[in-house]
Design a protein around this motif. Sequence first.
Motif, mmCIF file in Angstrom:
data_model
loop_
_atom_site.group_PDB
_atom_site.id
_atom_site.type_symbol
_atom_site.label_atom_id
_atom_site.label_comp_id
_atom_site.label_asym_id
_atom_site.label_seq_id
_atom_site.Cartn_x
_atom_site.Cartn_y
_atom_site.Cartn_z
ATOM 1 N N ALA A 84 48.015 20.096 2.703
ATOM 2 C CA ALA A 84 48.887 18.992 2.292
ATOM 3 C C ALA A 84 49.753 19.400 1.105
ATOM 4 C CB ALA A 84 48.045 17.762 1.940
ATOM 5 N N ALA A 85 49.160 20.088 0.142
ATOM 6 C CA ALA A 85 49.917 20.534 -1.037
ATOM 7 C C ALA A 85 50.955 21.582 -0.650
ATOM 8 C CB ALA A 85 48.962 21.096 -2.087
ATOM 9 N N GLY A 131 45.884 8.381 -8.364
ATOM 10 C CA GLY A 131 47.302 8.199 -8.623
ATOM 11 C C GLY A 131 48.220 9.164 -7.908
ATOM 12 N N SER A 132 47.684 9.947 -6.955
ATOM 13 C CA SER A 132 48.485 10.973 -6.288
ATOM 14 C C SER A 132 49.345 10.379 -5.168
ATOM 15 C CB SER A 132 47.586 12.073 -5.717
ATOM 16 O OG SER A 132 48.349 12.992 -4.958
ATOM 17 N N ASP A 133 50.633 10.275 -5.395
ATOM 18 C CA ASP A 133 51.541 9.825 -4.339
ATOM 19 C C ASP A 133 51.575 10.819 -3.188
ATOM 20 O OD1 ASP A 133 52.206 7.555 -5.811
ATOM 21 O OD2 ASP A 133 53.924 8.530 -6.771
ATOM 22 N N MET A 134 51.488 12.124 -3.512
ATOM 23 C CA MET A 134 51.515 13.135 -2.460
ATOM 24 C C MET A 134 50.345 12.961 -1.501
ATOM 25 S SD MET A 134 50.051 16.164 -1.242
ATOM 26 C CE MET A 134 49.161 16.937 -2.600
ATOM 27 N N TYR A 154 50.558 20.673 -7.127
ATOM 28 C CA TYR A 154 49.631 19.616 -6.771
ATOM 29 C C TYR A 154 48.158 20.006 -6.936
ATOM 30 C CZ TYR A 154 53.718 17.201 -5.004
ATOM 31 O OH TYR A 154 54.949 16.576 -4.910
ATOM 32 N N ALA A 155 47.903 21.129 -7.624
ATOM 33 C CA ALA A 155 46.515 21.534 -7.859
ATOM 34 C C ALA A 155 45.704 20.444 -8.556
ATOM 35 C CB ALA A 155 46.475 22.841 -8.639
#
Length: 454
Positions: free
Chosen positions: A369-370, A411-414, A298-299
């Motif tokens: 979070a990542a 666009g990051s769902d995470m 997720y970087a």
Amino acid sequence: MPKKLTFDTLKSRVKAGEIDTILVCLVDMQGRLMGKRFVAQHFVDSAYEETHCCNYLLATDLDMATPDGYASTSWQSGYGDYVMKPDLDTLRPVPWLEGTAMVICDVLDHHTHAPVPHSPRAVLKKQLARLDALGFDAAMATELEFFLFEKSYDDIRKSGFRDLAPISGYNEDYHIFQTTKEEHVMRPIRNHLYAAGIPVENSKGEAEAGQEELNIKYDAPLNCADHHTIAKHAIKEIAWQNGHAATFLPKWHHERVGSSSHIHQSLWKDGKSAFYDPDAPHGMSDLMRQYMAGLIKYAPDVTYFLAPYVNSYKRFQKGTFAPTGTVWSIDNRTAGFRLCGENTKSVRVECRVGGSDLNPYLAMATQLAAGIAGIEEKLKLQPPLTGDAYENSGGAQLPATLRDAMVTLKGSDMLRAALGDDVVDHYYRCAEWEQDDFDRVVTDYEIARGFEKA
């Protein structure tokens, strides 16, 4: 360890006339201290409970412009108030300012008194609550790199920010003689911050003329972010007091090394490192491997929070110790993530992506979070890279521009699951405004390159 102030001690020092001013501060989106100066007696009598500020303080740019497009505040809604709730655990003296103490506030909704979700401290607290629910604590440390200049802020501004001269004439990396010549600035920075309750360990010359590094002992993430923010503020004020300027711009000249803010991180459980397994390769537990795999996967999603401005991306250059890829390595400063303390109880991961302009609350929150996503998804960590990461990236590349990073953020769902849609959309608008503001400006580079030749 250095000591902060208790509220009772503050009241005693106010009564004795030793402290007459209290800085009551919130942290804005850019990681700066904003707030008011209170008469100390009024603060200890009543204002310690709460004060108020305009809600545009979490919807402005570096110039304090108030762009539209934020759901939380606007001209249409009339720019109402937030509550600034002093966190009395953050009370501390400010030794470089006479008779002054400081407190950092949490930001609350004026009507409900609920935390404002896009407030940097609230963003970090939410991820710490998620980590606590998993049964873990975190320890983090940030490195502060910056440049000192010969002239003052006023002189540099009046010159149009041209012909900038660093305080030293040559690369001062670990250089004792050159840094001796800078002790009139660096010594009060170290000692005043320590007296303010911030566990400063050391300072050193960094890898360029006029470049400095300040190192502060690791701590719980919220404390670490407070220390980082206050130190950054103090460095600017103390440099100014001594007739110099300090900058945390990541890349102030294309021929000079950039300034970073590396983030060291580890998870703990019941007072023991959850990252350490003496029987595992490199001393890395399965949990650490999952966490690191999350950081790497997720970087790109979190790069905006490590590099929030157009200038931030000028630092990502081959051969500069600033990473361009998302790989990890063992004690290798060319990779985006470095394993430190191999095979010891202090084993940890260092994220080398962040620049000196990051907001530490947001940067650490999104690192957590990542990492949490890596644990929840039970991600597998790929083998470490060996050799030069610039020549053999072996993995995904980081976003190369602010425009790329903000699109990835949106666009990051995470991140939407971890931070909330409202928070992601708020900071996407912040990034969008920075990019739009830059896009409309004609730069000196364009004029010099094309004025005659185009």
